[in-house]
Design a protein around this motif. Structure first.
Motif, PDB file in Angstrom:
ATOM      1  N   LYS A 543       0.807  -1.228   0.000  1.00 22.11           N
ATOM      2  CA  LYS A 543       0.000   0.000   0.000  1.00 22.11           C
ATOM      3  C   LYS A 543       0.833   1.268   0.000  1.00 22.11           C
ATOM      4  O   LYS A 543       0.466   2.272  -0.619  1.00 22.11           O
ATOM      5  CB  LYS A 543      -0.952  -0.014   1.194  1.00 22.11           C
ATOM      6  CG  LYS A 543      -2.035  -1.075   1.073  1.00 22.11           C
ATOM      7  CD  LYS A 543      -3.081  -0.959   2.162  1.00 22.11           C
ATOM      8  CE  LYS A 543      -4.173  -1.985   1.961  1.00 22.11           C
ATOM      9  NZ  LYS A 543      -5.255  -1.848   2.964  1.00 22.11           N
ATOM     10  N   THR A 546       1.797   2.154  -3.625  1.00 20.25           N
ATOM     11  CA  THR A 546       0.767   1.974  -4.643  1.00 20.25           C
ATOM     12  C   THR A 546      -0.264   3.098  -4.609  1.00 20.25           C
ATOM     13  O   THR A 546      -0.708   3.525  -3.543  1.00 20.25           O
ATOM     14  CB  THR A 546       0.033   0.632  -4.442  1.00 20.25           C
ATOM     15  OG1 THR A 546       0.987  -0.444  -4.504  1.00 20.25           O
ATOM     16  CG2 THR A 546      -1.020   0.406  -5.514  1.00 20.25           C
ATOM     17  N   SER A 547      -0.618   3.562  -5.783  1.00 21.09           N
ATOM     18  CA  SER A 547      -1.792   4.417  -5.950  1.00 21.09           C
ATOM     19  C   SER A 547      -2.432   4.025  -7.277  1.00 21.09           C
ATOM     20  O   SER A 547      -1.798   3.376  -8.109  1.00 21.09           O
ATOM     21  CB  SER A 547      -1.404   5.909  -5.950  1.00 21.09           C
ATOM     22  OG  SER A 547      -0.519   6.192  -7.015  1.00 21.09           O
ATOM     23  N   VAL A 587      -6.456   1.915  -1.105  1.00 21.05           N
ATOM     24  CA  VAL A 587      -5.634   0.978  -1.886  1.00 21.05           C
ATOM     25  C   VAL A 587      -6.035  -0.468  -1.603  1.00 21.05           C
ATOM     26  O   VAL A 587      -5.188  -1.330  -1.368  1.00 21.05           O
ATOM     27  CB  VAL A 587      -4.129   1.185  -1.602  1.00 21.05           C
ATOM     28  CG1 VAL A 587      -3.282   0.584  -2.728  1.00 21.05           C
ATOM     29  CG2 VAL A 587      -3.769   2.647  -1.448  1.00 21.05           C
TER      30      VAL A 587
END
Length: 608
Positions: A543, A546-547, A587
């Motif tokens: 997470k 991550t986007s 996420v």
């Protein structure tokens, strides 16, 4: 193996293994029993109803088989009972919607034997499971049970039994693959009494249920194997060590031991042979390390389950300092078949150095999850794509981990690797007890290594410094990498620590713990570099790295992503594509899973 005369009768076999029980299979049995008993006079041939152990196709449970027609129904519900009774049992009609859909061929099959899942298997250790009631000793006897014991006691000497096991090439199925016959021979040579035999049923690998299924579905095969082994080495006491969480296994093995005593297969003067053997159950406390032989013996003795240095083998000084033979569930279950059918028959199956078959629990991102048994030497591709039916949702295969949490992750380029002890070892993995976890493109391999190191760190007994501290240090580095705090030199540091832990640890837990790290770096180094240098997780799992972004050209404004988003992070203006508010996004990946147009893209870490 014995001819199955039972299958000439009208019979309904209802799987009551743990997986099917969780989906109300015992309720199906009870309701069907009520219907049969209430209207028995309307049935020309009253069927016998039997609850069985795991049939293997856990993904499709509950499953039932109707004999002698060999009709196989899957995903049966309690609400289907009346229709099964009225149409199939009374009229002989087949209910099409309940037939098993073979994913490989896309066709429904009447008999499970016609499916790719079953056709490619060869069952030895699982020979009776799904065919007999594990709580009924008569079922086991009718399938040829205890015939091998009679042959061993009255037609063979202990040396002849050991020679037969040795010639068969049977290797321990618990993980190490040690030659079973050699182990027995070493124990027999020691002139010290009492001697002991132990069955290791402490199956602690995440996703593994091979031994559990044998103990639940065919406990007498284990008992018979142990009696033969005890007679061969001169032991008069045996223990079945069962993981405490396995309540049904404890229940069925206890019943089998009780029935074996009553029928004269256990106790004093077994079958009039003059040989005595007592077997009892010991319930494990749930410690993963107690799957290691010396830790398991310490636990039986009432001490803390910690391993010891094996400069003296257990065959010489094991339980209470006496000669001890320890084999796992699957190994013992193979013994009666080898004695009955002969070493030559068994050794004709498999490869040159890995004889016979192996049971695997096939789980993860694969269509046909379940319990399988295949000849040694079949390829990973055959297991995952033919028997397993491939990867769900049309996703790409990424890796498969064999051998439990200490096993290595094998990539797509090695899918044609044959499954045997030596080939898996060369690939950086191992056979282990038989866990096989399939991963698809949505899996982050760095996170996989972190997950298993966390498990092993928690399960380490802490007795030796390399394992206790080394695994913890590797875990800390992996946690930093997953959080975007990794450095490029961390990769070399991980490999150095892995080598130290592997070489200096006391027992098998520490010696094999680095495998997930070593193999993921070896085969998926690009993912480590993406995490460290690119500050992104290619799989969108970590997470902190991550986007998400919705590709405006691919978005069709179907609104499915909006409905699936638990955080309310997706919105749009009139007549415009949807967008993601990254301040609200958690996420979770729900939008990516839901989007049929692949419009949700993975980006790297959000700045600010």
């Amino acid at each position: 193996m014995a001819e199955d005369n039972m299958h000439n009768k009208k019979m309904v076999l209802i799987c009551c293994g743990t997986g099917c029980l969780a989906n109300n299979s015992f309720e199906i049995y009870r309701e069907l029993k009520k219907r049969v008993e209430a209207t028995g006079k309307d049935i020309s041939v009253k069927p016998v109803l039997k609850t069985t152990g795991c049939n293997g196709l856990c993904e499709k449970g509950p499953v039932i088989t109707i004999l002698p027609e060999d009709i196989f129904y899957s995903k049966v519900k309690v609400s289907d009972v009346d229709e099964i009774f009225e149409k199939t049992l009374l009229k002989g009609e087949i209910i099409e919607r309940l037939l098993y859909l073979d994913i490989k061929t896309g066709k429904k099959v009447k008999s499970h034997k016609e499916s790719e899942f079953f056709k490619r298997q060869k069952k030895i250790a699982l020979r009776n499971i799904g065919q007999i009631d594990p709580a009924d000793i008569e079922d086991y006897i009718q399938r040829g049970g205890y015939r091998a014991l009679k042959k061993a006691l009255f037609e063979m000497s202990p040396d002849e039994i050991i020679n037969e096991i040795e010639k068969s090439g049977l290797r321990g199925r618990g993980g190490a693959g040690f030659p079973t016959g050699y182990k027995w021979k070493q124990a027999k040579k020691i002139n010290s009494f009492p001697k002991y035999v132990i069955c290791n049923g402490d199956e602690g690998d995440p996703g593994a249920f091979m031994d559990r299924s044998v103990m639940e579905g065919d406990p007498h095969s284990i008992i018979e194997g142990m009696i033969i082994g005890a007679y061969a080495v001169g032991a008069q006491k045996g223990f079945v060590y069962i993981r405490d969480e396995y309540a049904l296994a404890v229940k069925n093995v206890s019943r089998a031991i009780k029935d074996a005593y009553e029928r004269g297969f256990l106790g004093e003067n077994i079958l009039g042979s003059g040989f005595n053997l007592d077997i009892e159950i010991v319930r494990g406390g749930g410690a993963f390390v107690c799957g290691e032989s010396t830790a398991l013996m310490a636990s039986i003795e009432g001490r803390v389950g910690e391993p010891r240095v094996k400069y003296i083998r257990s065959t010489e000084k094991g339980l209470w300092g006496q000669p001890t033979v320890l084999n796992n569930v699957e190994t013992w279950a193979n013994v009666p078949v080898i004695i009955e059918r002969g070493a030559e028959w068994f050794s004709s199956i498999g490869t040159e150095k890995s004889k016979g078959t192996k049971v695997f629990s096939l789980v993860g991102k694969v269509n046909n999850t379940g319990l399988i048994e295949v000849p040694m030497g079949v390829t990973l591709r055959e297991i995952i794509f033919d028997i397993g039916g491939g990867i769900p949702g049309g996703k790409k295969f990424k890796a498969v981990q064999t051998g439990g949490p200490s096993g290595g992750c094998i990539p797509e380029s090695l899918l044609d690797l044959p499954i045997d002890f030596d080939s898996l070892d060369k690939a950086g993995s191992m056979m282990g007890s038989g866990g096989m976890i399939v991963m698809d493109e949505s899996t982050c391999m760095v996170e996989v290594a972190r997950y298993y190191l966390k498990f092993l760190s928690e399960e380490s007994c802490g007795k030796c410094t390399p394992c206790r501290e080394g695994i913890r240090r590797m875990l800390e580095i992996l946690e930093d990498i997953c959080a975007g705090k990794g450095r490029e030199e961390d990769i070399e540091l991980l490999l150095e620590l892995a080598e130290t832990v592997r070489e200096a640890s006391l027992c098998g837990l520490g010696k094999t713990a680095p495998n997930p790290v070593i193999t993921t770096i070896k085969y998926f180094k690009d993912e480590y570099l993406a995490h460290i240098k690119g500050k992104r997780c290619p799989a969108g799992v970590c997470k902190e790295l991550t986007s998400y972004r919705i590709n405006q050209e691919l978005c069709r404004r179907c609104g499915v992503c909006v409905k699936k988003c638990p955080a309310g992070a997706i919105f749009s203006k009139p007549k415009s594509p949807y967008v993601i508010d990254n301040d609200k996004c958690i996420v979770c990946g729900a939008c990516r899973e839901a989007c049929r147009f692949n419009a949700v893209e993975i980006l790297g870490r959000r700045e600010g």
